[in-house]
Design a protein around this motif. Structure first.
Motif, PDB file in Angstrom:
ATOM      1  N   ARG A 118       0.903  -1.085   0.033  1.00 31.32           N
ATOM      2  CA  ARG A 118       0.069   0.078  -0.036  1.00 31.32           C
ATOM      3  C   ARG A 118       0.879   1.352  -0.091  1.00 31.32           C
ATOM      4  N   ARG A 119       2.101   1.242   0.661  1.00 33.12           N
ATOM      5  CA  ARG A 119       2.694   2.511   0.722  1.00 33.12           C
ATOM      6  C   ARG A 119       3.222   2.666  -0.790  1.00 33.12           C
ATOM      7  N   GLU A 165       0.887   4.110  -2.756  1.00 34.21           N
ATOM      8  CA  GLU A 165       0.896   5.733  -2.478  1.00 34.21           C
ATOM      9  C   GLU A 165       1.899   6.302  -2.965  1.00 34.21           C
ATOM     10  N   GLN A 166       2.999   5.759  -2.741  1.00 32.96           N
ATOM     11  CA  GLN A 166       4.452   6.466  -3.325  1.00 32.96           C
ATOM     12  C   GLN A 166       4.145   6.661  -4.833  1.00 32.96           C
ATOM     13  N   GLU A 195       1.439   6.780  -6.700  1.00 30.98           N
ATOM     14  CA  GLU A 195       0.495   7.913  -6.899  1.00 30.98           C
ATOM     15  C   GLU A 195       0.879   9.093  -6.525  1.00 30.98           C
TER      16      GLU A 195
END
Length: 284
Positions: A195-196, A199-200, A202
């Motif tokens: 997930r990180r 997000e990174q 994005e």
């Protein structure tokens, strides 16, 4: 990692190195000490200089120098011995007469001895080459040992730092409330990492889009700033002119301005009262 064992190994290694110091000077001591004093005094200046501070190149030069000297000495010795035998054979009583057959046998014997000597020389040359190669290998191994010893000396300090860092991490794990993500199971940890990463990615795409818009926004901001500058100058001039007009008006009226303002307030109040009275009468 047992630091005590490493330190003990370092101590033994340093003791061995101190007891068996390897250097060209140490290796050359048996050769230089075995030479007679008068021979060393008759040696050339270059030889004396090489003995004072021997190096691999100086030792090779000394070897070539002494090889040439021994060759000349051998030739002189053989020549002297031959002359001495020839003179004794001539002046002897009775004189020594050598037959043709004896010369032939002696030549055969000399040929066999020469062949054997040549074989021995080749063996010695091969042995010298092998010793030189082993010397170079030992030199490389010695340098490698020195390098590894230097690295080994750094291990205890690094190990101490790592142990201190491990203790810090353990202390952080003792308080799961401060950093709960450190105590997640493996599956949830991998999910959190994924997930990180998303997000990174994005954020990276948004940053790239904003960076592509930045030049256009910068140009627009420059244009608005250029348009705003004349308006700011105009506003500043207008405010200055208004203040100047107000100042002149007040200077021209003096105290009359305050009186007129009070009379205007009284008239406005009177007007308001009359309007209220008329509205009341009309409604009645």
């Amino acid at each position: 990692m047992d630091i005590a064992k490493i330190e003990a190994a370092l101590g033994r290694l340093e003791e061995l190195q101190s007891n068996h110091e390897v250097s060209i000077i140490k290796l050359s001591e048996p050769i230089t000490s075995s030479a007679p004093q008068d021979v060393r005094q008759r040696a050339s200046d270059a030889s004396n200089a090489s003995l004072d501070g021997p190096t691999p190149s100086s030792l090779e030069a000394d070897l070539a120098h002494y090889t040439e000297l021994f060759s000349k000495l051998r030739f002189s010795y053989v020549e002297q011995v031959t002359k001495e035998k020839f003179i004794r054979a001539i002046v002897g009583d009775p004189p020594l007469i050598v037959t043709m057959q004896e010369n032939l046998e002696l030549e055969k014997e000399n040929a066999a001895v020469k062949s054997e000597l040549k074989t021995l020389k080749l063996e010695v040359a091969d042995m010298v080459t092998e010793l030189e190669e082993k010397g170079r290998q030992l030199s490389r191994r010695y340098e490698n040992v020195q390098l590894e010893t230097a690295k080994l000396r750094e291990i205890p300090d690094k190990a101490t730092e790592l142990e201190a860092r491990i203790e810090e991490l353990r202390a952080e794990q003792d308080y799961p409330g401060s950093k709960p993500h450190l105590n997640l199971p493996l599956a949830k940890t991998q999910e959190l990492i994924s997930r990180r990463k998303r997000e990174q990615q994005e954020l990276a795409r948004e940053l790239e889009a904003l960076q592509s818009k930045a030049p256009r926004k910068r140009k627009e901001a420059d244009r608005l700033k250029a348009e705003l500058q004349p308006l700011e100058v105009k506003r500043h001039n207008s405010m200055s002119a208004a203040r100047e007009a107000q100042r002149r008006k007040e200077a021209a009226l003096g105290g009359v301005a305050d009186d007129l303002e009070q009379r205007a307030r009284w008239w406005r109040a009177s007007e308001s009262v009359l309007k209220q009275a008329l509205d009341i009468k009309g409604s009645g």
